[in-house]
Design a protein around this motif. Structure first.
Motif, PDB file in Angstrom:
ATOM      1  N   CYS A 161       0.837  -1.200   0.000  1.00 25.14           N
ATOM      2  CA  CYS A 161       0.000   0.000   0.000  1.00 25.14           C
ATOM      3  C   CYS A 161       0.873   1.253   0.000  1.00 25.14           C
ATOM      4  O   CYS A 161       2.068   1.191   0.276  1.00 25.14           O
ATOM      5  N   ARG A 162       0.239   2.371  -0.301  1.00 25.00           N
ATOM      6  CA  ARG A 162       0.922   3.660  -0.198  1.00 25.00           C
ATOM      7  C   ARG A 162       0.004   4.623   0.529  1.00 25.00           C
ATOM      8  O   ARG A 162      -1.189   4.707   0.225  1.00 25.00           O
ATOM      9  N   VAL A 163       0.542   5.339   1.504  1.00 23.17           N
ATOM     10  CA  VAL A 163      -0.246   6.288   2.291  1.00 23.17           C
ATOM     11  C   VAL A 163      -0.546   7.508   1.427  1.00 23.17           C
ATOM     12  O   VAL A 163       0.370   8.181   0.952  1.00 23.17           O
ATOM     13  N   THR A 164      -1.833   7.805   1.209  1.00 21.51           N
ATOM     14  CA  THR A 164      -2.208   8.957   0.379  1.00 21.51           C
ATOM     15  C   THR A 164      -2.424  10.211   1.214  1.00 21.51           C
ATOM     16  O   THR A 164      -2.002  11.297   0.836  1.00 21.51           O
ATOM     17  N   HIS A 165      -3.119  10.092   2.329  1.00 21.51           N
ATOM     18  CA  HIS A 165      -3.282  11.213   3.252  1.00 21.51           C
ATOM     19  C   HIS A 165      -3.740  10.682   4.598  1.00 21.51           C
ATOM     20  O   HIS A 165      -4.111   9.508   4.725  1.00 21.51           O
ATOM     21  N   MET A 166      -3.703  11.547   5.604  1.00 22.50           N
ATOM     22  CA  MET A 166      -4.002  11.134   6.970  1.00 22.50           C
ATOM     23  C   MET A 166      -4.945  12.114   7.646  1.00 22.50           C
ATOM     24  O   MET A 166      -4.895  13.317   7.408  1.00 22.50           O
ATOM     25  N   GLU A 167      -5.803  11.582   8.501  1.00 19.93           N
ATOM     26  CA  GLU A 167      -6.692  12.365   9.346  1.00 19.93           C
ATOM     27  C   GLU A 167      -6.510  11.867  10.776  1.00 19.93           C
ATOM     28  O   GLU A 167      -5.841  10.864  11.017  1.00 19.93           O
ATOM     29  N   SER A 168      -7.116  12.563  11.727  1.00 20.00           N
ATOM     30  CA  SER A 168      -6.949  12.178  13.131  1.00 20.00           C
ATOM     31  C   SER A 168      -7.479  10.772  13.401  1.00 20.00           C
ATOM     32  O   SER A 168      -6.998  10.085  14.304  1.00 20.00           O
ATOM     33  N   PHE A 169      -8.455  10.318  12.602  1.00 18.25           N
ATOM     34  CA  PHE A 169      -9.085   9.017  12.845  1.00 18.25           C
ATOM     35  C   PHE A 169      -8.439   7.865  12.093  1.00 18.25           C
ATOM     36  O   PHE A 169      -8.803   6.711  12.275  1.00 18.25           O
ATOM     37  N   GLY A 170      -7.486   8.169  11.200  1.00 21.94           N
ATOM     38  CA  GLY A 170      -6.842   7.088  10.489  1.00 21.94           C
ATOM     39  C   GLY A 170      -6.106   7.545   9.246  1.00 21.94           C
ATOM     40  O   GLY A 170      -6.048   8.740   8.933  1.00 21.94           O
ATOM     41  N   ALA A 171      -5.559   6.574   8.530  1.00 25.90           N
ATOM     42  CA  ALA A 171      -4.807   6.846   7.304  1.00 25.90           C
ATOM     43  C   ALA A 171      -5.556   6.261   6.113  1.00 25.90           C
ATOM     44  O   ALA A 171      -6.202   5.221   6.220  1.00 25.90           O
ATOM     45  N   PHE A 172      -5.464   6.950   4.977  1.00 27.75           N
ATOM     46  CA  PHE A 172      -6.051   6.461   3.736  1.00 27.75           C
ATOM     47  C   PHE A 172      -4.934   5.854   2.892  1.00 27.75           C
ATOM     48  O   PHE A 172      -3.891   6.478   2.700  1.00 27.75           O
ATOM     49  N   LEU A 173      -5.181   4.659   2.384  1.00 29.40           N
ATOM     50  CA  LEU A 173      -4.165   3.908   1.668  1.00 29.40           C
ATOM     51  C   LEU A 173      -4.603   3.631   0.238  1.00 29.40           C
ATOM     52  O   LEU A 173      -5.745   3.218  -0.002  1.00 29.40           O
ATOM     53  N   ASP A 174      -3.696   3.845  -0.699  1.00 29.05           N
ATOM     54  CA  ASP A 174      -3.883   3.381  -2.064  1.00 29.05           C
ATOM     55  C   ASP A 174      -3.486   1.913  -2.074  1.00 29.05           C
ATOM     56  O   ASP A 174      -2.329   1.563  -1.838  1.00 29.05           O
ATOM     57  N   ILE A 175      -4.468   1.030  -2.326  1.00 33.31           N
ATOM     58  CA  ILE A 175      -4.172  -0.404  -2.329  1.00 33.31           C
ATOM     59  C   ILE A 175      -3.961  -0.929  -3.741  1.00 33.31           C
ATOM     60  O   ILE A 175      -3.702  -2.109  -3.926  1.00 33.31           O
ATOM     61  N   GLY A 176      -4.067  -0.047  -4.734  1.00 33.18           N
ATOM     62  CA  GLY A 176      -3.816  -0.450  -6.101  1.00 33.18           C
ATOM     63  C   GLY A 176      -4.496   0.449  -7.108  1.00 33.18           C
ATOM     64  O   GLY A 176      -5.712   0.644  -7.049  1.00 33.18           O
ATOM     65  N   CYS A 177      -3.723   1.077  -7.989  1.00 41.21           N
ATOM     66  CA  CYS A 177      -4.256   1.883  -9.097  1.00 41.21           C
ATOM     67  C   CYS A 177      -5.162   3.020  -8.630  1.00 41.21           C
ATOM     68  O   CYS A 177      -6.124   3.386  -9.315  1.00 41.21           O
ATOM     69  N   GLY A 178      -4.880   3.571  -7.479  1.00 39.17           N
ATOM     70  CA  GLY A 178      -5.676   4.680  -6.967  1.00 39.17           C
ATOM     71  C   GLY A 178      -6.928   4.268  -6.225  1.00 39.17           C
ATOM     72  O   GLY A 178      -7.719   5.129  -5.821  1.00 39.17           O
ATOM     73  N   VAL A 179      -7.150   2.968  -6.040  1.00 37.30           N
ATOM     74  CA  VAL A 179      -8.268   2.491  -5.217  1.00 37.30           C
ATOM     75  C   VAL A 179      -7.886   2.700  -3.756  1.00 37.30           C
ATOM     76  O   VAL A 179      -6.878   2.172  -3.292  1.00 37.30           O
ATOM     77  N   VAL A 180      -8.681   3.483  -3.034  1.00 36.18           N
ATOM     78  CA  VAL A 180      -8.313   3.911  -1.684  1.00 36.18           C
ATOM     79  C   VAL A 180      -9.093   3.125  -0.636  1.00 36.18           C
ATOM     80  O   VAL A 180     -10.298   2.883  -0.769  1.00 36.18           O
ATOM     81  N   ALA A 181      -8.390   2.710   0.418  1.00 37.32           N
ATOM     82  CA  ALA A 181      -8.990   1.998   1.546  1.00 37.32           C
ATOM     83  C   ALA A 181      -8.649   2.737   2.836  1.00 37.32           C
ATOM     84  O   ALA A 181      -7.687   3.495   2.906  1.00 37.32           O
ATOM     85  N   MET A 182      -9.451   2.491   3.858  1.00 35.97           N
ATOM     86  CA  MET A 182      -9.295   3.163   5.140  1.00 35.97           C
ATOM     87  C   MET A 182      -8.537   2.277   6.131  1.00 35.97           C
ATOM     88  O   MET A 182      -8.803   1.077   6.239  1.00 35.97           O
ATOM     89  N   LEU A 183      -7.573   2.872   6.836  1.00 38.39           N
ATOM     90  CA  LEU A 183      -6.851   2.201   7.923  1.00 38.39           C
ATOM     91  C   LEU A 183      -7.138   2.968   9.207  1.00 38.39           C
ATOM     92  O   LEU A 183      -6.565   4.040   9.439  1.00 38.39           O
ATOM     93  N   PRO A 184      -8.057   2.478  10.052  1.00 39.03           N
ATOM     94  CA  PRO A 184      -8.380   3.194  11.295  1.00 39.03           C
ATOM     95  C   PRO A 184      -7.164   3.329  12.202  1.00 39.03           C
ATOM     96  O   PRO A 184      -6.292   2.449  12.223  1.00 39.03           O
ATOM     97  N   ILE A 185      -7.104   4.398  12.971  1.00 40.50           N
ATOM     98  CA  ILE A 185      -5.923   4.663  13.797  1.00 40.50           C
ATOM     99  C   ILE A 185      -5.683   3.547  14.803  1.00 40.50           C
ATOM    100  O   ILE A 185      -4.527   3.206  15.088  1.00 40.50           O
TER     101      ILE A 185
END
Length: 311
Positions: free
Chosen positions: A128-152
């Motif tokens: 994965c690649r970290v795209t951006h972060m918020e206080s509640f977690g990190a958003f991850l590119d899991i492939g070709c710009g498809v974004v998934a949530m990683l809770p803190i």
């Protein structure tokens, strides 16, 4: 090798010189390519750097509509200066006779999400690649710009105040699928299991050593000091120490049966440098059942059952 090797996150795909011959071959074989976006014009068409040839991604081909925020201009504007993946739709010439390629990022994302929905399950390890972060977690590119949530709370066992205490934007990491929402085509990820169990992390330390750590929380009864992202110990309070401080600590004892490490803070050190290096114990495959606590732990085990999450 992680299971998304065919659909890598944007920015991680090996790049080759995008010659006209390579672009024609990519069109014939539906190959996924990657190049940086150099500008977004007033029509919200993305202009992609293809060397001697102009590459255009029309607004309707830039982001699949099922991706959150795809209808907002900021979703397109934020791609400028960043690499994007795409398929070659057509090769032609513009009105002045100059070669031009029409590209589709959306087509690649649709292929990726279809593959992910068919093959990924809870416990699957992905690059994965970290795209951006918020206080509640990190958003991850899991492939070709498809974004998934990683809770803190799923980033590490050691609690952190913000994902920026563990990651940086653009960082390549590993994460495992926690859950799949097939109706909404969304994934939730977890990270802490890949950082190892209590015993695996504790094996790097011994009583009598003095090591570095980061103060993560302070309570009336002591200060919790992180020795590794998945390992913390308890030290007596020290007046000049605050949360976030980097400190040297003396290891007084390690007790697996209580899953406790007793520490003594020696002194404050220069400020911590983030992100803290990650040491992965698991790097590929599909997890079924992960137990953090030692076998001799006197309380119910701390564990993740990925098979139950797949129900």
């Amino acid at each position: 090798m992680p299971e998304n090797k065919m659909y890598l996150p944007e920015g991680l795909r090996p790049r080759a010189p995008l010659t006209p011959a390579l672009l024609r071959d990519a069109q014939d074989h539906n190959t996924i390519l990657e190049a940086p976006v150099i500008r977004c014009d007033a029509e919200r068409t993305l202009h992609v750097s293809l060397g001697p040839m102009e590459g255009l991604i029309p607004r309707t081909e830039a982001i699949s509509p099922w991706i959150g925020g795809a209808d907002r201009d900021i979703a397109l504007l934020s791609l400028v200066g960043k690499p994007v993946c795409f398929a070659v739709s057509s090769l032609a010439a513009d009105g002045k006779g100059a070669p031009r390629a029409l590209l589709s990022r959306r087509a690649v994302q649709e292929r990726a999400i279809t593959q992910f929905m068919e093959t990924l399950e809870p416990g699957t390890v992905l690059t994965c690649r970290v795209t951006h972060m918020e206080s509640f977690g990190a958003f991850l590119d899991i492939g070709c710009g498809v974004v998934a949530m990683l809770p803190i709370e799923r980033i590490s066992v050691s609690r952190i105040p913000h994902p920026a205490a563990r990651f940086r934007t653009g960082q390549k990491i590993l994460a495992a699928v926690l859950s799949v929402d097939r109706e909404n085509r969304r994934f939730t990820m977890t990270h802490r299991e890949l950082l190892g169990t209590w015993m695996e992390n504790a094996s790097y330390f011994s009583p009598g050593e003095t090591v570095q750590g980061i103060v993560r929380s302070i309570r009336d009864y002591g200060a919790f000091v992180e020795l590794a992202p998945n390992l913390s110990g308890l030290a007596d309070l020290k007046d000049d120490v605050a949360e976030g401080d980097r400190v040297s600590v003396y290891i007084r004892s390690i007790r697996p049966e209580h899953m406790k490490i007793k520490l003594q803070i020696i002194q404050r050190l220069t400020p911590a440098v983030y992100p803290v290096p990650l040491r992965y114990q698991i790097t590929d495959g599909t997890l079924e059942h992960w137990v953090y606590s030692p076998p001799c732990y006197e309380k119910p085990p701390v564990a993740t059952d990925f098979t139950a999450l797949g129900l």
